[in-house]
Motif scaffolding. Sequence first.
Motif, PDB file in Angstrom:
ATOM      1  N   ILE A   1       0.949  -0.940  -0.153  1.00  0.00           N
ATOM      2  CA  ILE A   1      -0.020   0.204   0.054  1.00  0.00           C
ATOM      3  C   ILE A   1       1.034   1.153  -0.035  1.00  0.00           C
ATOM      4  N   GLY A   2       2.111   1.180   0.688  1.00  0.00           N
ATOM      5  CA  GLY A   2       2.659   2.381   0.724  1.00  0.00           C
ATOM      6  C   GLY A   2       3.630   2.646  -0.387  1.00  0.00           C
ATOM      7  N   PRO A   3       5.070   2.372  -0.225  1.00  0.00           N
ATOM      8  CA  PRO A   3       5.989   2.726  -1.362  1.00  0.00           C
ATOM      9  C   PRO A   3       5.529   1.984  -2.687  1.00  0.00           C
ATOM     10  N   PHE A   4       5.161   1.046  -2.649  1.00  0.00           N
ATOM     11  CA  PHE A   4       5.049   0.158  -3.985  1.00  0.00           C
ATOM     12  C   PHE A   4       3.846   0.922  -4.714  1.00  0.00           C
ATOM     13  N   PHE A   5       2.790   1.215  -3.910  1.00  0.00           N
ATOM     14  CA  PHE A   5       1.647   1.880  -4.805  1.00  0.00           C
ATOM     15  C   PHE A   5       1.854   3.299  -5.155  1.00  0.00           C
ATOM     16  N   VAL A   6       2.660   4.007  -4.602  1.00  0.00           N
ATOM     17  CA  VAL A   6       3.183   5.274  -4.849  1.00  0.00           C
ATOM     18  C   VAL A   6       3.984   5.433  -6.175  1.00  0.00           C
ATOM     19  N   SER A   7       4.890   4.261  -6.084  1.00  0.00           N
ATOM     20  CA  SER A   7       5.528   4.315  -7.371  1.00  0.00           C
ATOM     21  C   SER A   7       4.837   3.556  -8.628  1.00  0.00           C
ATOM     22  N   LEU A   8       3.845   2.884  -8.489  1.00  0.00           N
ATOM     23  CA  LEU A   8       2.910   2.414  -9.421  1.00  0.00           C
ATOM     24  C   LEU A   8       2.470   3.550 -10.035  1.00  0.00           C
ATOM     25  N   ALA A   9       1.797   4.545  -9.115  1.00  0.00           N
ATOM     26  CA  ALA A   9       1.014   5.748  -9.662  1.00  0.00           C
ATOM     27  C   ALA A   9       2.026   6.520 -10.482  1.00  0.00           C
ATOM     28  N   LYS A  10       3.090   6.602  -9.866  1.00  0.00           N
ATOM     29  CA  LYS A  10       4.283   7.644 -10.791  1.00  0.00           C
ATOM     30  C   LYS A  10       4.615   6.943 -12.152  1.00  0.00           C
ATOM     31  N   ALA A  11       4.643   5.598 -11.897  1.00  0.00           N
ATOM     32  CA  ALA A  11       4.987   4.744 -13.345  1.00  0.00           C
ATOM     33  C   ALA A  11       3.796   5.168 -14.403  1.00  0.00           C
ATOM     34  N   ASN A  12       2.705   5.075 -14.020  1.00  0.00           N
ATOM     35  CA  ASN A  12       1.506   5.163 -14.931  1.00  0.00           C
ATOM     36  C   ASN A  12       1.511   6.640 -15.611  1.00  0.00           C
ATOM     37  N   VAL A  13       1.735   7.665 -14.594  1.00  0.00           N
ATOM     38  CA  VAL A  13       1.947   9.057 -15.120  1.00  0.00           C
ATOM     39  C   VAL A  13       2.952   9.307 -16.115  1.00  0.00           C
ATOM     40  N   ASP A  14       4.016   8.458 -15.649  1.00  0.00           N
ATOM     41  CA  ASP A  14       5.173   8.516 -16.598  1.00  0.00           C
ATOM     42  C   ASP A  14       4.890   7.777 -18.053  1.00  0.00           C
ATOM     43  N   VAL A  15       4.318   6.741 -18.109  1.00  0.00           N
ATOM     44  CA  VAL A  15       3.971   6.004 -19.305  1.00  0.00           C
ATOM     45  C   VAL A  15       2.941   6.862 -19.834  1.00  0.00           C
ATOM     46  N   ALA A  16       2.107   7.343 -19.412  1.00  0.00           N
ATOM     47  CA  ALA A  16       0.984   8.384 -19.855  1.00  0.00           C
ATOM     48  C   ALA A  16       1.884   9.373 -20.791  1.00  0.00           C
ATOM     49  N   TYR A  17       2.762  10.205 -19.936  1.00  0.00           N
ATOM     50  CA  TYR A  17       3.524  11.017 -20.627  1.00  0.00           C
ATOM     51  C   TYR A  17       4.322  10.709 -22.178  1.00  0.00           C
ATOM     52  N   ARG A  18       4.686   9.540 -21.863  1.00  0.00           N
ATOM     53  CA  ARG A  18       5.578   8.888 -23.042  1.00  0.00           C
ATOM     54  C   ARG A  18       4.598   8.536 -24.093  1.00  0.00           C
ATOM     55  N   VAL A  19       3.365   7.989 -23.809  1.00  0.00           N
ATOM     56  CA  VAL A  19       2.404   7.583 -24.899  1.00  0.00           C
ATOM     57  C   VAL A  19       2.071   8.831 -25.616  1.00  0.00           C
ATOM     58  N   ILE A  20       1.592  10.016 -24.844  1.00  0.00           N
ATOM     59  CA  ILE A  20       1.288  11.217 -25.502  1.00  0.00           C
ATOM     60  C   ILE A  20       2.412  11.810 -26.411  1.00  0.00           C
ATOM     61  N   THR A  21       3.508  12.124 -25.497  1.00  0.00           N
ATOM     62  CA  THR A  21       4.500  12.778 -26.562  1.00  0.00           C
ATOM     63  C   THR A  21       5.420  11.901 -27.366  1.00  0.00           C
ATOM     64  N   GLY A  22       5.493  10.597 -27.056  1.00  0.00           N
ATOM     65  CA  GLY A  22       6.389   9.619 -27.897  1.00  0.00           C
ATOM     66  C   GLY A  22       7.822   9.695 -27.716  1.00  0.00           C
ATOM     67  N   LYS A  23       8.365  10.440 -26.723  1.00  0.00           N
ATOM     68  CA  LYS A  23       9.766  10.609 -26.356  1.00  0.00           C
ATOM     69  C   LYS A  23      10.285   9.295 -25.483  1.00  0.00           C
ATOM     70  N   ILE A  24      11.083   8.442 -26.205  1.00  0.00           N
ATOM     71  CA  ILE A  24      11.614   7.425 -25.595  1.00  0.00           C
ATOM     72  C   ILE A  24      13.217   7.245 -25.790  1.00  0.00           C
ATOM     73  N   ASN A  25      13.968   6.643 -24.817  1.00  0.00           N
ATOM     74  CA  ASN A  25      15.414   6.529 -24.896  1.00  0.00           C
ATOM     75  C   ASN A  25      15.630   5.194 -24.221  1.00  0.00           C
ATOM     76  N   PRO A  26      15.411   4.096 -24.728  1.00  0.00           N
ATOM     77  CA  PRO A  26      15.349   2.699 -24.032  1.00  0.00           C
ATOM     78  C   PRO A  26      16.702   2.062 -24.132  1.00  0.00           C
ATOM     79  N   GLY A  27      16.848   1.007 -23.536  1.00  0.00           N
ATOM     80  CA  GLY A  27      18.074   0.096 -23.426  1.00  0.00           C
ATOM     81  C   GLY A  27      17.817  -1.091 -22.381  1.00  0.00           C
ATOM     82  N   ILE A  28      18.627  -2.132 -22.482  1.00  0.00           N
ATOM     83  CA  ILE A  28      18.603  -2.808 -21.450  1.00  0.00           C
ATOM     84  C   ILE A  28      19.750  -3.014 -20.633  1.00  0.00           C
TER      85      ILE A  28
END
Lengths: 89, 174, 120
Positions: free
Chosen positions: B74-101
């Motif tokens: 409920i604590g740290p995990f859910f907070v970073s899950l919410a951050k993750a989704n805002v981040d992915v939403a930003y990247r879906v809309i703008t299309g800015k990626i810089n990936p790597g493994i």
Amino acid sequence: MMPLADEYLIVLIILSLAIVMAMIRIILGPTAPDRVVGLDTINTIVIVSMVVFGAIFEQVIYIDVAIVYALLSFVSTLYIAKYLQGGEY
Amino acid sequence: MLAFVITTIVCFITYLLFTTGSGDIAGLWSIEELLIGLILSLITGFISQTVFVKDEDVRMANPLKWLLFLVYAIGPFFVSLAKANVDVAYRVITGKINPGIVKIHPNLKTDLSVTILANSITLTPGTLSVDIDEENNDLYIHWINVDEQAIKQTPIDCKYVCGSFPQWIRRIAE
Amino acid sequence: MITIITGIIYVLLGIGVFFNILASIGLLRFPDVYTRLHAGTKCTTFGSIFIIGSVIILGLRSWYFGDVNGSVLAIHSMGALLAILVTNPTGAHAIARAAHKSGVKPAQAVIDTLEKEDNS
């Protein structure tokens, strides 16, 4: 029928729109893993839709079906992945 | 023997959760459901005891660890899950990626803790676990927005990819 | 009381539907398998938490007003949510690993440690 049934029906319509968009990805491809990703997304959205259906019609059996569907679709995803990578798992 | 008892109890609790509203005992269950649930969970516990509890390792039977896991979820995990989704939403809309493994060395020992960490990483900001090195539990991670400073050394520092998750998981599952 | 709960349910439904739609748009827009998995896994999981959460609140509300069926609805929905939370990231991991082993390269990659170590 339960309260808020109309709102949940609107949610279902939007979710089926999302399923159609994921299906476009399945048709376009271009590689097999892309299609599996689309299938996985569709599975999750179908599970959510089943839960919403269960809430609308107040039939808990729909939600039981959703649980079993979630586990079975997980197994099928694992098997497709194993088939794609080939060799030992 | 302990493995059998733990598996039976977990099965019975699960059965009880899914059969609420069937009768009058404690307002929720009927006597038939209780009896059939007990018989079925005894059978299931006998069959699957070696699968559910591996090598007589019963440390996870401690309710305190489940409570800690719930706090983590409920604590740290859910907070970073919410951050993750805002981040992915930003990247879906703008299309800015810089990936790597990239490769990280979380230094966890048991299978369960590595599983929890890999699933947490998949659901948190911009990262997705791809493969695992089974000898020393190193994880290979697909990162959607690679930090230039982080990739100067291999394996890279955990704090760039998964924050304080390894410390939490060490406390929960080891 | 009831209007507050209805408002909460509207907000939860809005967030959930927004992220589920976003997952599908991400599937269409991103260039390769791994980035599509980012969209398809994270966003659907997060959206599902909110939509199923609204159903759970609905069930708890009717349980509070004395209907035992509400408890059944809430607990079974929690089971479905748990199943999604456990199976979704694991399935994504399996697909990513299979894609890498079947030779799909990450597009526009800055660094690929796994590729280097396989070749050496």
